[in-house]
Design an enzyme around this catalytic site. Structure first.
Site, mmCIF file in Angstrom:
data_model
loop_
_atom_site.group_PDB
_atom_site.id
_atom_site.type_symbol
_atom_site.label_atom_id
_atom_site.label_comp_id
_atom_site.label_asym_id
_atom_site.label_seq_id
_atom_site.Cartn_x
_atom_site.Cartn_y
_atom_site.Cartn_z
ATOM 1 N N HIS A 199 -14.726 9.785 -45.291
ATOM 2 C CA HIS A 199 -14.845 8.860 -46.419
ATOM 3 C C HIS A 199 -16.275 8.667 -46.879
ATOM 4 O O HIS A 199 -16.528 8.361 -48.029
ATOM 5 C CB HIS A 199 -14.177 7.534 -46.070
ATOM 6 C CG HIS A 199 -12.700 7.687 -45.993
ATOM 7 N ND1 HIS A 199 -12.050 7.905 -44.810
ATOM 8 C CD2 HIS A 199 -11.767 7.743 -46.957
ATOM 9 C CE1 HIS A 199 -10.766 8.071 -45.043
ATOM 10 N NE2 HIS A 199 -10.564 7.978 -46.333
ATOM 11 N N GLU A 248 0.581 12.364 -46.238
ATOM 12 C CA GLU A 248 -0.695 12.702 -45.606
ATOM 13 C C GLU A 248 -0.610 12.843 -44.090
ATOM 14 O O GLU A 248 -1.620 12.901 -43.412
ATOM 15 C CB GLU A 248 -1.788 11.709 -46.014
ATOM 16 C CG GLU A 248 -1.432 10.253 -45.831
ATOM 17 C CD GLU A 248 -2.512 9.312 -46.369
ATOM 18 O OE1 GLU A 248 -3.625 9.758 -46.660
ATOM 19 O OE2 GLU A 248 -2.220 8.105 -46.478
ATOM 20 N N ASP A 265 -6.164 13.807 -44.960
ATOM 21 C CA ASP A 265 -5.545 13.377 -43.708
ATOM 22 C C ASP A 265 -4.506 14.374 -43.240
ATOM 23 O O ASP A 265 -4.323 14.562 -42.036
ATOM 24 C CB ASP A 265 -4.913 11.984 -43.883
ATOM 25 C CG ASP A 265 -5.969 10.898 -43.786
ATOM 26 O OD1 ASP A 265 -6.820 10.991 -42.883
ATOM 27 O OD2 ASP A 265 -5.972 9.987 -44.621
ATOM 28 N N CYS A 297 -4.120 14.642 -54.224
ATOM 29 C CA CYS A 297 -5.297 13.810 -54.485
ATOM 30 C C CYS A 297 -6.325 13.899 -53.357
ATOM 31 O O CYS A 297 -7.284 13.152 -53.322
ATOM 32 C CB CYS A 297 -4.905 12.357 -54.744
ATOM 33 S SG CYS A 297 -4.086 11.593 -53.350
HETATM 34 C C1 PEP Z 1 -6.222 11.986 -48.236
HETATM 35 O O1 PEP Z 1 -6.019 11.675 -47.063
HETATM 36 O O2 PEP Z 1 -6.220 13.172 -48.646
HETATM 37 C C2 PEP Z 1 -6.493 10.949 -49.242
HETATM 38 C C3 PEP Z 1 -6.569 11.232 -50.513
HETATM 39 O O3 PEP Z 1 -6.721 9.678 -48.787
HETATM 40 P P1 PEP Z 1 -8.098 9.218 -48.110
HETATM 41 O O4 PEP Z 1 -9.087 10.347 -48.293
HETATM 42 O O5 PEP Z 1 -8.524 7.984 -48.784
HETATM 43 O O6 PEP Z 1 -7.716 9.002 -46.695
HETATM 44 MG MG MG Z 2 -5.710 9.621 -46.565
#
Ligand code: PEP
Ligand code: MG
Length: 635
Positions: free
Chosen positions: A243, A491, A515, A562
């Site tokens: 993140h 995910e 994830d 995403c």
């Molecule tokens: C992911 O896990 O791909 C996602 C978009 O969520 P985050 O990156 O916020 O965990």
């Molecule tokens: Mg995620």
């Protein structure tokens, strides 16, 4: 300091052999040497080039600013006699907050190995004592009144006085004295942080144009960075799709993470050239490296201008198939960037920002204001708001404060994360649902649930949603006829393989490949040591994406990707070939992805995806993806 060989930085495909070797070189007159293992002060003055993981493109040339040097104390401040009571009350509140934090740390002790417990327990006991009626607290209170000092200044002065007295004590155990003095300072810093209610670091004092250096940067730290002041970011720890990386890309700050030996290799005032696209930092650059840095910077600016021209063009393939290209949003400050990039709305709002760097929980009004700003800022093009995904590396002090008893568990990524935590604390979900419903009349809005693994989690969330709808209506809020749909993040491998069952409960899917790759491959997305194993192109991950996408398409249910994969132009032919027509990514990736879409043809993509999905060797898949040439229909 980490002295091991650097991890494998990734190229466009997610990895590169050259990067896997790790390039840390010290050079003068063309000579180079491995940089690992050099202590602070080693060969000062020499140019040193370190290779890490490319995170956010762009070139920064500037003076380094090591966060370890950041002042922990608040500025000195005097108060008037009339402010004494208020100042003492502030101090009391900070003491209470600090006590709570320390007892929380104590509660977590049980999950640590025995030796760590033995070491930490007496330390935390000492902290607890210091936060009681100790000399530090008594002295600080007295100073507020007698010397008319702000609580922060009083704490600081008293801690300094106590630490000095300890250090001057007659005792042969000098190390012990230093340790005790350090503990006093540590408690004073905690009190100051709670007094200023700032995050655990502040980057306000970083001189403009600096390249920020850190051993490790948390996502909450990154959220505090001002892209107009900070030229670049480099850290020793961190992975490509953690993140922190996502936040840095969102802010558009040229950044490199996973730079081995970085913090030990620099001195205050060093110049550096950082290339976020190449994943390199050159400390104390010579004339040649500086000139190369300037050249790369000009080339990057030209490329951006060229891509900027794509903004108004549609994302349509050569045979007329339309792709939806949306932006992910980490913080509302990204809205102008998102507009500039020509995004068709926001495909993922990570609402964690509302919980970062604060003590209390945000109320419905705070949520509403943030969502209103986002929905209005995107001209009603469509916004998908994901409810809080707390857990794993998204460990927010604020939320931990607001939720008691807090227990991260032995493995936070596998514990009470995302929807699991929200169903345990439905009041959090209710606040978010209510605020989202209130903005639903301002533009197209969807709701997304994170970390779902079983259909029941969706049906339970929907029950809460229905209740909140009724409540909000009773309050007289006008809701659109068609309520915001409730979607699910796919995910985890479990969710992907149960996608057909989950699809019956969900209104749409958003595939979170970050994830999904992490949980499928058992590789922490933010862990530098295993980052060479983190590979979204691993056939296991691709098969899960395919399975979930097909489950949605069979039901004609909207499905998008995403995760960070969506922003990699090289992966677009494959994702399109798997049937995906909606991608959400960091805003700055949209022009390049659009450029790729406009060069593709759907049949070629489908053929290419079939070929890739026949492979079981990740390296062969890498090769195929890297050698795909749009228009030639082959890889
Ligand atoms: C992911 O896990 O791909 C996602 C978009 O969520 P985050 O990156 O916020 O965990
Ligand atoms: Mg995620």
């Amino acid at each position: 300091m980490k002295t091991e060989a650097p991890p494998g930085p990734r190229g466009a495909d997610g990895k590169s052999a050259e990067a896997r070797d790790g390039k840390s070189s010290e050079s003068r007159d063309g000579k180079s040497a491995k940089a690992e293992g050099r202590g602070k002060g080693a060969r000062r003055g020499r140019e040193l080039s370190i290779k890490g993981i490319p995170i956010s493109p762009g070139v920064a040339i500037g003076t380094v600013y090591d966060t370890a040097e950041a002042p922990a104390a608040a500025p000195r401040r005097n108060i008037t006699a009339g402010q004494v009571e208020a100042e003492r009350a502030r101090l009391n509140a900070a003491i209470a907050a600090s006590r709570k934090q320390v007892s929380k740390l104590k509660a977590r002790l049980a999950i640590l190995p025995e030796e760590a417990q033995e070491e930490l327990e007496p330390l935390l006991d000492a902290y607890s004592m210091m936060l009681g009626e100790s000399r530090l607290i008594r002295g600080a209170r007295k100073r507020i009144e007698a010397e008319l000092l702000s609580a922060e200044t009083a704490v600081d002065d008293e801690a300094e006085a106590i630490a000095n007295a300890i250090l001057q004590a007659r005792d042969d155990d000098k190390a012990g004295l230093r340790r005790r003095a350090g503990e006093v300072h540590e408690i004073a810093r905690r009190l100051t942080r709670n007094l200023t209610e700032s995050g655990f670091r502040s980057f306000k004092d970083v001189p403009e144009g600096s390249i920020l250096i850190a051993e490790e940067l948390t996502p909450a730290d990154a959220a505090l960075l001002d892209p107009s002041r900070i030229a670049g970011v480099a850290a020793a720890e961190g992975g490509a799709d953690g993140h922190t990386a996502i936040m840095l890309r969102a802010l558009g700050i040229p950044s490199v993470l996973g730079l081995p030996g970085l913090t030990n290799a620099l001195s205050r005032g060093d110049q550096a050239v950082l290339d976020g696209g190449a994943g390199t930092i050159v400390l104390r650059p010579g004339a040649e490296a500086l000139a190369a840095g300037r050249e790369a910077s000009v080339a990057y600016a030209k490329e951006r201008t060229r891509l900027g021209k794509l903004r108004r063009l549609p994302a349509v393939t050569t045979d007329g198939e339309e792709m939806e290209l949306q932006a992910n949003l980490e913080i509302p400050a990204e809205l102008p960037l998102i507009a500039q990039a020509g995004a068709q709305g926001v495909g993922l709002v990570r609402t964690e920002f509302l919980f970062m760097n604060r003590q209390g929980l945000p109320d419905e009004e705070a949520h509403y204001e943030a969502y209103r700003q986002i929905v209005e800022g995107t001209d009603g093009a469509g916004v998908t708001i994901r409810v809080l995904d707390w857990g794993g590396e998204k460990d927010m002090e604020a939320l931990a404060e607001g939720i008691e008893p807090f227990h991260a568990g032995p493995n936070p990524a596998l514990g009470l994360r995302g929807i699991r935590m929200l169903l345990r604390r439905p009041e959090l979900l209710e606040v978010q649902f209510a605020a989202i419903l209130r903005v639903a009349s301002l533009g197209k809005v969807r709701i997304l649930l994170p970390m779902v693994t079983i259909p029941e989690e969706v049906s339970k969330a929907r029950e809460i949603y229905d209740r909140v709808v009724k409540r909000v209506r009773r309050r007289g809020v006008t809701l659109p006829e068609k309520l915001p749909p409730l979607g699910v993040m796919i995910e985890t491998p479990g969710a992907a393989l149960a996608a057909d069952a989950i699809a019956l409960e969900a209104d749409f899917f958003a595939i979170g490949t970050n994830d999904l790759a992490m949980y499928t491959l058992a590789v922490d997305r933010a862990e530098v040591e295993v980052s060479h194993l983190y590979d979204p192109l691993h056939p296991a991950v691709l098969r899960l994406i395919q399975f979930a996408t097909e489950a949605a398409l069979r039901l004609r249910m909207p499905v998008s990707v995403c995760g960070e994969m969506a922003g990699n132009p090289r992966l677009v032919p494959l994702l399109m070939g798997l049937g995906l027509r909606s991608l959400s990514m960091n805003a700055s990736a949209i022009p390049r992805v659009k450029q790729m879409v406009r060069a593709l043809n759907v049949d070629d993509c489908a053929r290419f995806a079939r070929r890739v999905m026949e492979q079981s060797d990740p390296l062969r898949i890498q090769e195929l993806v890297m050698s795909f040439v749009p228009g030639e229909g082959k890889g």
